[in-house]
Design an enzyme around this catalytic site. Structure first.
Site, mmCIF file in Angstrom:
data_model
loop_
_atom_site.group_PDB
_atom_site.id
_atom_site.type_symbol
_atom_site.label_atom_id
_atom_site.label_comp_id
_atom_site.label_asym_id
_atom_site.label_seq_id
_atom_site.Cartn_x
_atom_site.Cartn_y
_atom_site.Cartn_z
ATOM 1 N N ASP A 105 -42.190 15.778 3.890
ATOM 2 C CA ASP A 105 -41.520 14.744 3.090
ATOM 3 C C ASP A 105 -41.531 13.350 3.724
ATOM 4 O OD1 ASP A 105 -40.729 16.342 0.880
ATOM 5 O OD2 ASP A 105 -39.174 17.257 2.119
ATOM 6 N N ASP A 113 -45.783 18.539 -4.964
ATOM 7 C CA ASP A 113 -45.010 17.351 -4.585
ATOM 8 C C ASP A 113 -45.664 16.578 -3.432
ATOM 9 O OD1 ASP A 113 -43.706 19.678 -5.482
ATOM 10 O OD2 ASP A 113 -41.733 18.985 -4.908
HETATM 11 N N1 GLY Z 1 -39.392 18.640 -3.442
HETATM 12 C C1 GLY Z 1 -39.183 17.555 -4.245
HETATM 13 C C2 GLY Z 1 -38.431 17.833 -5.475
HETATM 14 O O1 GLY Z 1 -37.556 18.689 -5.487
HETATM 15 O O2 GLY Z 1 -38.694 17.179 -6.432
#
Ligand code: GLY
Length: 358
Positions: free
Chosen positions: A84, A145
């Site tokens: 992230d 993501d």
């Molecule tokens: N992992 C990013 C989201 O939950 O959108």
């Protein structure tokens, strides 16, 4: 309400929130921010909101606040346990560096990119999303993501002269386009790789309804992530994938344009929406310069989701759903939904200033 009106009202609300929030906001419970000092995967969005407010108002208080909150997020730049890093250090430090020219922001973002690169597995290639003790399957787990985190590596490669960071980001993005994006432009959230051979072992979902369905926010991450990668690299294939994903998203929306949490979900009575997915898609429409989609999504978010009063409901965008399968933050606000909603509005009002954003 016009996008400029949204920005004006949201900035007043952010000014108030900045005074009362004890730590990084993540998701709301009954409209009140649940906060934490760690910043989870979302601390960068709060700082990104402060930068958007600064760019819109020129009020020095927002700039000072962005500095203060970045000091609190800074230790996370060394975090090698998550993919992230683009979410955390893009809207905070890449944007902060572009606005201020202060090398402190650049150094933090470069450290974050180094941490992200440490997760690169050339044998897929893939980028495992997160580490989990006692869960060896996470070693090969990639989620769609991730594509929204990759521009950090491309940007950092240019700043630091690290060609291998760029090559890694491009290789993972191409793999995501092949393995996560279906031929019709919908997406699958999770691909599990054999961590040793790099072979694809299984495809499934984590926050969506099923392996065969399309999780709304994942679809929006693909639209936004590939659109932003095309902005950073100029590679036509990334724009083509972004357009395909964005088109699928738009064509499958319900009449009010706020998607259910999964595009299969309308078949299930009374399922919640995910306005954060609409917000990410709204910002993606800005990146793709799709004015019709900007208008449709922006107006829908204002009409159905925007909460203008600062209290008692603290979020900007109602009706977001973080994780329906685990019943986490269902029909609430999320700080990423708020961030991308405001980024979407900002892109409409200030298209040239948007070049400063991550
Ligand atoms: N992992 C990013 C989201 O939950 O959108």
């Amino acid at each position: 309400m016009s996008p400029r009106g949204v920005l004006d009202i949201a900035c007043a609300k952010l000014e108030h929130l900045e005074r009362v929030l004890p730590a990084f906001p993540h998701t709301t419970r009954a409209g009140r921010w649940r906060t934490g000092e760690h910043g989870r995967w979302t601390g960068g969005f709060w700082i990104g909101l402060l930068w958007l407010a600064y760019l819109h108002t020129s009020a020095p208080a927002f700039r000072e606040a962005a500095y203060r909150w970045t000091r609190r997020l800074a230790p996370r730049a060394a975090d090698t346990t998550t993919h992230d890093m683009g979410f955390l250090f893009g809207p905070s430090c890449v944007t902060g560096y572009r606005i201020t020219g202060d090398p402190w922001f650049k150094d933090l973002a470069l450290e974050a990119a180094r941490s992200l690169y440490s997760r690169y597995r050339p044998q897929g290639p893939f980028l495992p999303a997160w580490d989990e003790e006692g869960a060896p399957e996470c070693e090969g787990l990639q989620i769609v993501d991730s594509v929204a985190n990759l521009p950090l590596l491309v940007w950092a490669a240019g700043e630091a002269g690290r060609g291998e960071w760029r090559e890694a980001a491009l290789a993972v993005a191409r793999k995501i386009a092949v393995e996560h994006v279906r031929p019709d432009g919908s997406t699958i959230q999770v691909v599990e790789f054999d961590p040793h051979t790099g072979e694809v072992v299984r495809k499934r979902t984590h926050q969506g309804y099923s392996a065969d369905s399309c999780w709304s926010r994942g679809q929006a991450w693909a639209s936004y992530g590939f659109a932003n990668l095309s902005r950073y690299t100029g590679i036509p294939m990334f724009r083509e994938v972004a357009v395909m994903c964005a088109r699928w998203f738009l064509e499958h929306l319900p009449p009010d344009a706020i998607p259910f949490w999964d595009f299969e979900a309308p078949a299930i009575p009374d399922e919640p929406r995910d306005a954060a997915a609409a917000a990410v898609a709204y910002a993606a429409a800005g990146l793709l310069r799709d004015h019709a989609a900007q208008q449709r999504l922006g107006q829908a978010l204002v009409e159905h989701c925007f909460e203008a009063r600062p209290e008692p409901y603290q979020g900007l965008v109602r009706h977001a759903t973080a994780d329906r399968p685990r019943n986490s933050a269902v029909d609430e606000s999320t700080i990423y939904g708020d961030y991308y909603f405001l980024e979407g509005a900002f892109r409409e009002v200030w298209p040239s200033r948007a070049a400063l954003l991550y």
